[in-house]
Design a protein around this motif. Structure first.
Motif, PDB file in Angstrom:
ATOM      1  N   THR A  94       0.801  -1.165  -0.124  1.00 32.18           N
ATOM      2  CA  THR A  94      -0.134  -0.154  -0.226  1.00 32.18           C
ATOM      3  C   THR A  94       1.140   0.999  -0.045  1.00 32.18           C
ATOM      4  O   THR A  94       0.634   2.186  -0.975  1.00 32.18           O
ATOM      5  CB  THR A  94      -0.696   0.021   1.241  1.00 32.18           C
ATOM      6  OG1 THR A  94      -1.515  -1.194   1.516  1.00 32.18           O
ATOM      7  CG2 THR A  94      -2.071   0.903   1.229  1.00 32.18           C
ATOM      8  N   GLU A  95       1.926   1.276   0.749  1.00 35.11           N
ATOM      9  CA  GLU A  95       2.774   2.203   0.683  1.00 35.11           C
ATOM     10  C   GLU A  95       3.628   2.526  -0.520  1.00 35.11           C
ATOM     11  O   GLU A  95       3.455   3.702  -0.941  1.00 35.11           O
ATOM     12  CB  GLU A  95       3.718   2.152   1.875  1.00 35.11           C
ATOM     13  CG  GLU A  95       4.825   3.393   1.973  1.00 35.11           C
ATOM     14  CD  GLU A  95       5.760   2.914   3.294  1.00 35.11           C
ATOM     15  OE1 GLU A  95       6.632   3.849   3.670  1.00 35.11           O
ATOM     16  OE2 GLU A  95       5.766   1.900   3.903  1.00 35.11           O
ATOM     17  N   GLN A  96       3.877   1.599  -1.164  1.00 34.43           N
ATOM     18  CA  GLN A  96       4.416   1.529  -2.638  1.00 34.43           C
ATOM     19  C   GLN A  96       3.507   2.260  -3.372  1.00 34.43           C
ATOM     20  O   GLN A  96       3.703   3.180  -4.249  1.00 34.43           O
ATOM     21  CB  GLN A  96       4.987   0.385  -3.064  1.00 34.43           C
ATOM     22  CG  GLN A  96       6.330  -0.108  -1.950  1.00 34.43           C
ATOM     23  CD  GLN A  96       6.636  -1.467  -2.369  1.00 34.43           C
ATOM     24  OE1 GLN A  96       5.794  -2.408  -3.170  1.00 34.43           O
ATOM     25  NE2 GLN A  96       7.778  -2.357  -1.963  1.00 34.43           N
ATOM     26  N   LEU A  97       2.259   1.666  -3.491  1.00 35.40           N
ATOM     27  CA  LEU A  97       1.166   2.134  -4.285  1.00 35.40           C
ATOM     28  C   LEU A  97       0.992   3.659  -4.079  1.00 35.40           C
ATOM     29  O   LEU A  97       0.684   4.460  -5.002  1.00 35.40           O
ATOM     30  CB  LEU A  97      -0.067   1.332  -4.160  1.00 35.40           C
ATOM     31  CG  LEU A  97      -1.245   1.803  -4.921  1.00 35.40           C
ATOM     32  CD1 LEU A  97      -1.039   1.565  -6.499  1.00 35.40           C
ATOM     33  CD2 LEU A  97      -2.491   0.913  -4.670  1.00 35.40           C
ATOM     34  N   ALA A  98       0.788   4.083  -2.793  1.00 32.40           N
ATOM     35  CA  ALA A  98       0.687   5.712  -2.599  1.00 32.40           C
ATOM     36  C   ALA A  98       1.816   6.451  -3.263  1.00 32.40           C
ATOM     37  O   ALA A  98       1.695   7.378  -3.718  1.00 32.40           O
ATOM     38  CB  ALA A  98       0.715   5.742  -0.927  1.00 32.40           C
ATOM     39  N   GLU A  99       2.958   5.997  -3.219  1.00 33.84           N
ATOM     40  CA  GLU A  99       3.881   6.692  -3.613  1.00 33.84           C
ATOM     41  C   GLU A  99       3.918   6.746  -5.296  1.00 33.84           C
ATOM     42  O   GLU A  99       4.202   7.621  -5.903  1.00 33.84           O
ATOM     43  CB  GLU A  99       5.265   5.981  -3.359  1.00 33.84           C
ATOM     44  CG  GLU A  99       5.865   6.047  -1.864  1.00 33.84           C
ATOM     45  CD  GLU A  99       6.976   5.383  -1.520  1.00 33.84           C
ATOM     46  OE1 GLU A  99       7.604   4.738  -2.515  1.00 33.84           O
ATOM     47  OE2 GLU A  99       7.558   5.338  -0.263  1.00 33.84           O
ATOM     48  N   GLN A 100       3.521   5.504  -5.943  1.00 40.79           N
ATOM     49  CA  GLN A 100       3.478   5.627  -7.315  1.00 40.79           C
ATOM     50  C   GLN A 100       2.243   6.479  -7.683  1.00 40.79           C
ATOM     51  O   GLN A 100       2.370   7.151  -9.007  1.00 40.79           O
ATOM     52  CB  GLN A 100       2.917   3.995  -7.984  1.00 40.79           C
ATOM     53  CG  GLN A 100       4.395   3.250  -7.511  1.00 40.79           C
ATOM     54  CD  GLN A 100       3.896   1.839  -7.630  1.00 40.79           C
ATOM     55  OE1 GLN A 100       2.787   1.265  -7.720  1.00 40.79           O
ATOM     56  NE2 GLN A 100       4.962   0.910  -7.501  1.00 40.79           N
ATOM     57  N   LEU A 101       1.341   6.560  -6.977  1.00 44.24           N
ATOM     58  CA  LEU A 101       0.169   7.648  -7.185  1.00 44.24           C
ATOM     59  C   LEU A 101       0.059   8.960  -6.492  1.00 44.24           C
ATOM     60  O   LEU A 101      -0.570   9.720  -6.956  1.00 44.24           O
ATOM     61  CB  LEU A 101      -1.109   6.901  -6.401  1.00 44.24           C
ATOM     62  CG  LEU A 101      -1.721   5.392  -7.092  1.00 44.24           C
ATOM     63  CD1 LEU A 101      -3.029   5.042  -6.220  1.00 44.24           C
ATOM     64  CD2 LEU A 101      -2.066   5.490  -8.569  1.00 44.24           C
ATOM     65  N   SER A 102       1.570   9.446  -6.156  1.00 45.50           N
ATOM     66  CA  SER A 102       1.787  10.411  -5.736  1.00 45.50           C
ATOM     67  C   SER A 102       0.758  11.077  -4.712  1.00 45.50           C
ATOM     68  O   SER A 102       0.147  12.100  -4.714  1.00 45.50           O
ATOM     69  CB  SER A 102       1.742  11.478  -6.904  1.00 45.50           C
ATOM     70  OG  SER A 102       2.798  11.364  -7.617  1.00 45.50           O
ATOM     71  N   LEU A 103       0.379  10.182  -3.795  1.00 44.85           N
ATOM     72  CA  LEU A 103      -0.583  10.674  -2.738  1.00 44.85           C
ATOM     73  C   LEU A 103      -0.064  10.264  -1.386  1.00 44.85           C
ATOM     74  O   LEU A 103       0.803   9.157  -1.198  1.00 44.85           O
ATOM     75  CB  LEU A 103      -1.817   9.613  -2.884  1.00 44.85           C
ATOM     76  CG  LEU A 103      -2.985   9.544  -3.848  1.00 44.85           C
ATOM     77  CD1 LEU A 103      -4.045   8.820  -4.197  1.00 44.85           C
ATOM     78  CD2 LEU A 103      -3.448  11.257  -3.902  1.00 44.85           C
TER      79      LEU A 103
END
Length: 256
Positions: A94-103
């Motif tokens: 989830t943390e990695q996804l947030a970084e990829q989405l710039s959120l």
């Protein structure tokens, strides 16, 4: 001299306080259905949900979506009329996804979904210092009776005002105006008209209730389960009511 002036005469004053943010927990990763449901919410209650800030919680899924699917969901929700602002803390993925989405990642928001006694994974010290989660959704121990004397509000709660009774009940002796919001970790008692929003059991206590003498609420919620006025039977409007939670269903009944 210049730096001293900057210290004492700031161009912008930053205050960290309670923030009203909606939480969308994804149970089935069906992007078109999720977007359609959100659009219906916005159309049903545009004053409440139009351009509302929303946190996306993928914690109910067995697998975190890929970046393309998650981005499609964010784009669809924006088109539906809300604004995704963050992901709820979950796993390393989830943390990695947030970084990829710039959120940003809000570390405490998922706590109200956890079973009694469970706690959300602890974020790093850097994240804990920089992230601000809504107080109403902060992690809490097992729901219990209010530990402080009840909060008493004697004057009307006016449009734009927000009251929060932390770890206790809230009693309002006057009205809650349209556009105002009252929140309590315990139950809420309103001895006048409720025209704004009332949210009881803000930290997840499903045994809390809302009582009011004259029901015109924009929104009522207990432990995150909510109804807007458009979903309330017309015969209950303007009446004394009691609101409670029964097996995850919000119930509203007239009182004599």
């Amino acid at each position: 001299m210049t730096s001293a002036n900057i210290d004492y005469e700031q161009a912008g004053e930053l205050k960290i306080g309670q923030v009203g943010v909606a939480n969308l927990r994804i149970r089935t990763l069906n992007v078109p259905q999720l977007v359609r449901e959100m659009r219906e919410r916005v159309e049903r209650a545009p004053k409440l949900f139009g351009r509302a800030a929303v946190i996306i919680d993928f914690g109910g899924l067995a697998k975190i979506p890929d970046t393309t699917t998650a981005q499609a969901l964010l784009d669809g929700l924006r088109e539906a009329g809300v604004i995704p602002v963050a992901l709820a803390y979950g796993t390393r993925e989830t943390e990695q996804l947030a970084e990829q989405l710039s959120l940003p990642l809000l570390a405490k928001f998922r706590a109200q979904y956890e079973p009694v006694g469970a706690s959300a994974p602890a974020p790093s010290r850097e994240k804990a210092a920089s992230e601000t989660a809504p107080r109403a959704a902060a992690p809490a121990p097992a729901p219990a009776a209010a530990t402080k004397p009840g909060m008493l509000q004697k004057t009307p709660v006016r449009s734009g005002q927000q009251l929060y009774a932390e770890n206790r009940d809230l009693t309002v002796l006057s009205t809650v105006s349209a556009g105002a919001e009252v929140i309590a970790d315990g139950s809420i008692h309103i001895y006048g008209a409720l025209r704004g929003r009332a949210l009881a059991g803000a930290q997840g206590d499903t045994d809390t209730r809302i009582f009011c003498r004259e029901f015109h609420a924009e929104l009522v919620a207990i432990a995150g389960h909510y109804k807007v006025m458009e979903e309330v039977p017309k015969e209950l409007r303007g009446k004394p009511v009691q609101i409670w939670l029964d097996k995850d269903q919000l119930k509203i009944a007239a009182q004599s």
